[in-house]
Design an enzyme around this catalytic site. Structure first.
Site, PDB file in Angstrom:
ATOM      1  CD  GLU A 259      -2.940  -1.272  -0.056  1.00 23.17           C
ATOM      2  OE1 GLU A 259      -2.971   0.134  -0.226  1.00 23.17           O
ATOM      3  OE2 GLU A 259      -3.524  -2.077   0.226  1.00 23.17           O
ATOM      4  NE  ARG A 263      -4.150   3.051  -0.520  1.00 25.46           N
ATOM      5  CZ  ARG A 263      -4.947   2.470  -0.361  1.00 25.46           C
ATOM      6  NH1 ARG A 263      -6.013   3.256  -0.237  1.00 25.46           N
ATOM      7  NH2 ARG A 263      -5.605   1.074  -0.065  1.00 25.46           N
ATOM      8  CG  ASP A 390      -4.797  -7.834  -7.569  1.00 29.50           C
ATOM      9  OD1 ASP A 390      -4.288  -8.006  -7.011  1.00 29.50           O
ATOM     10  OD2 ASP A 390      -6.039  -7.121  -7.255  1.00 29.50           O
ATOM     11  CD  GLU A 524     -10.016  -2.496  -8.446  1.00 32.76           C
ATOM     12  OE1 GLU A 524     -11.640  -1.872  -8.495  1.00 32.76           O
ATOM     13  OE2 GLU A 524      -9.878  -2.460  -7.834  1.00 32.76           O
TER      14      GLU A 524
HETATM   15  C1  DMJ Z   1      -6.658  -0.357  -5.335  1.00 31.06           C
HETATM   16  O1  DMJ Z   1      -5.720   0.493  -4.320  1.00 31.06           O
HETATM   17  C2  DMJ Z   1      -5.592  -0.521  -6.294  1.00 31.06           C
HETATM   18  O2  DMJ Z   1      -5.802  -1.253  -7.189  1.00 31.06           O
HETATM   19  C3  DMJ Z   1      -5.549  -2.244  -5.946  1.00 31.06           C
HETATM   20  O3  DMJ Z   1      -4.330  -2.571  -7.249  1.00 31.06           O
HETATM   21  C4  DMJ Z   1      -6.543  -3.125  -5.415  1.00 31.06           C
HETATM   22  N1  DMJ Z   1      -7.164  -2.330  -4.761  1.00 31.06           N
HETATM   23  C5  DMJ Z   1      -7.575  -0.892  -4.882  1.00 31.06           C
HETATM   24  C6  DMJ Z   1      -8.573  -0.275  -5.744  1.00 31.06           C
HETATM   25  O4  DMJ Z   1     -10.016  -1.431  -5.226  1.00 31.06           O
END
Ligand code: DMJ
Length: 630
Positions: A259, A263, A390, A524
């Protein structure tokens, strides 16, 4: 010949030595052995020799093999582990007052508030930052921003017509509406929660959460590039001023490596590449250095949690396995940290991850979601293109694109993984909806998470570089998956999609329980609309995107910001009281791009990290610092 023992008689040795001589000889011999053995420790580090003579007491099975594969020395053998501290300590970093003992949060990670003056002085040093490669100490490093900008193929904000001349088209009005939503989200955050990680719009206050180890301002950092590209200039300046004055790195909590990377590091890197403002580059590098202890594991696969408290190794602090989507989603940012700092350590860390993954055996070519950072073995055979897996796949294809199409290893890994996913996970429902199921050791869960809906966009993005005979197939697959994700929205009362939806018992693309029916402002689905729009210019994607805008306005907008909702199947849903920072970083950005020209952040020049922060494609001759040969 048998010697008879005669008292008082000591026979001579074959060399004719008597007792005193023999004693002296033995003394000399034992001294020599001690000397040679001790010399092993004075030689340059040699884990092989040490392993030979000093077998570790608690060697993990498979550890040596993985370490060999990874070219990585197991942490237990490191004496001492490399210092993870920043090459140039930030002022205040060593201030004992900044090491107040952290409070343990119930069931969560530890975090503390910053306590002292920060690395402002570092930023004030101007555009030089000291490279920290061995032998490079004291050599100021400069990144040539102008050269970088001159290599872009398109102006960052595109070549737009003079808007005063442009007729009031529908699409322009739609874009303006999305811009207004961003402005509202930002201003609400600023008013009630400035400096906190996220806004709680119902209670009109801020929320820190427990993912960021005491770092604050996630919404500020996540918003910078969106504000910039929407040309919300005043708001961008507010955000930048906060970073300059109040974004402190002297925290000592425990943070999610993933995270913080996607971010904070992603947001700061993008802000730098868009503006050339040194403060963003320097803070990104400083923060990147704080993440390095997470990699001190026997395999070099980082643990998910990093302790910012000095001397506390990330890998020793919690849990036993690392998550594929987490350690597999560092590559883009870490290569840029090397590019912008001259420090190879960042690139080396992620290249090692790649190496381990390349060599490890994959069941049916699939990548399970959990890996032990100690043994380097898969921990269980759960495979998902949604949560936990993912962005690992996303970062493979984006590494290829970001490298200027030189990272063929990433390209090959991506297409091989996609083949396996198609073979074992892809399904078509009786109603004709294409979806990617989840795999548990060979048994399929016929469900798709909202998170997995990014895959339509990913497959579209990768279609053009596939083998020629597969290109049209991947374009079609991307469109079908995106259509399924749209169905998950269209089949709800709010026209927003649930967290997970199933294909069984005659029900398709709907959640089957309340606990999966929430929507937390996730991006997404609109992310895939944006990629599909850019690829096809089929107006359906703008129509679908606009449906989302209307639904967000109707169900998620509150008096003091946007909020997630608890049940997409209720026409009067309860709010969850959270304006997620990724709503500003991703959802609104992708919507805005969907209603903009293709050369606004052209995909020829930029790849988006998994938090939608744009990072530039390498257009140099591939001899740059971060883009080693593959
Ligand atoms: C975001 O922080 C990013 O896209 C991450 O890869 C997956 N989750 C959240 C959004 O849903």
């Amino acid at each position: 010949m048998l010697m008879r023992k005669v008292p008082g008689f000591v026979p001579a040795s074959p060399w004719g030595l008597r007792l005193p001589q023999k004693f002296l000889f033995l003394l000399f011999l034992s001294g020599l052995v001690t000397l040679c053995f001790g010399a092993l420790f004075l030689l340059p580090h040699s884990s092989r020799l040490k392993r030979l003579f000093l077998a570790p007491r608690t060697q993990q099975p498979g550890l040596e093999v993985v370490a060999e594969i990874a070219g990585h020395i197991p942490a237990r053998e490191q004496e001492p582990p490399p210092n993870p501290a920043p090459a140039v300590p930030a002022p205040g970093e060593d201030d004992p007052s900044s090491r107040a003992s952290p409070r343990r949060r119930k069931g969560g990670l530890r975090r503390t508030r910053p306590t002292g003056p920060r690395e402002e002085a570092t930023a004030a040093r101007g555009n030089g930052i000291l490279a920290s490669r061995p032998g490079d100490e004291g050599v100021p490093f400069r990144f040539d921003f102008n050269a970088f900008r001159s290599r872009l193929r398109h102006p960052v904000l595109g070549t737009r017509a003079d808007e005063s001349q442009e007729p009031q088209s529908r699409v322009r009005a739609q874009r303006e509406k999305i811009k207004e939503m961003m402005q509202f989200a930002w201003q609400s955050y600023k008013r009630y929660a400035m400096g906190k990680n996220e806004l709680r719009p119902l209670t009109k206050d801020g929320y820190e959460g427990n993912m960021f180890g005491g770092l604050s301002g996630a919404t500020v950092i996540d918003s910078l590039d969106t504000l910039y590209l929407m040309e919300l200039k005043e708001e961008f300046q507010e955000a930048k001023a906060w970073v300059e004055e109040s974004f402190h790195l002297n925290v000592s909590g425990e943070a999610s490596l993933f995270e913080v990377n996607i971010r904070y590091i992603g947001g700061l890197l993008s802000a730098f590449y868009l503006t050339g403002e040194e403060v963003f580059r320097i803070k990104a590098i400083r923060l990147g250095e704080k993440l390095l202890p997470a990699f001190n594991t026997p395999t070099g696969i980082p643990k998910g949690v990093v302790s910012f408290k000095s001397g506390n190794w990330g890998w020793a602090t919690a849990g036993s396995s690392s998550i594929l989507a987490e350690f597999g989603s560092l590559h883009l940012e870490f290569l840029h940290l090397t590019e912008l700092s001259g420090n190879q350590v960042f690139a080396e860390k992620v290249r090692n991850i790649r190496k381990v993954l390349r060599k490890i055996e994959k069941p049916f070519g699939l990548y399970p979601n959990f890996l032990s950072p100690v043994s380097g073995n898969w921990v269980q055979h759960h495979v998902s293109v949604g949560g936990l897996g993912d962005s690992f796949y996303e970062y493979l294809i984006k590494s290829w694109l970001m490298s200027g199409k030189t990272d063929t290893e990433a390209k090959n890994m991506y297409y091989e993984a996609l083949e396996a996913i198609e073979t074992y996970l892809l399904n078509v429902s009786p109603g004709g909806l294409t979806y990617i199921a989840e795999w548990r050791g060979g048994i399929l869960d016929h469900k798709m998470g909202h998170l997995a809906c990014f895959s339509g966009g990913m497959i579209a993005l990768g279609a053009e570089d596939a083998k020629e005979e597969k290109r049209a197939h991947y374009r079609e697959l991307a469109a079908q998956i995106t259509k399924t994700c749209h169905e998950s929205y269209a089949r709800s009362d709010t026209k927003l999609g649930p967290e997970a939806f199933w294909f069984n018992s005659g029900r398709e693309a709907v959640a089957t329980q309340l606990s999966e029916s929430y929507y937390i402002l996730r991006p997404e689905v609109v992310e895939s609309y944006m990629y599909l729009w850019r690829q096809t210019h089929d107006p359906i994607y703008r129509e679908w995107g606009w449906e989302v805008v209307l639904a967000l306005e109707k169900y998620c907008r509150t008096e003091a910001g946007f909020s997630g909702i608890q049940d997409v199947y209720s026409s009067t849903p309860n709010h969850d009281n959270k304006q997620q920072s990724f709503f500003l970083a991703e959802t609104l950005k992708y919507l805005y791009l969907l209603f903009s020209e293709d050369d606004l952040l052209s995909l020829e020049d930029w790849v988006f990290n998994t938090e939608a922060h744009p990072l530039p494609v390498n257009h140099s001759d591939s001899s740059g610092r971060a883009w080693g040969r593959h």
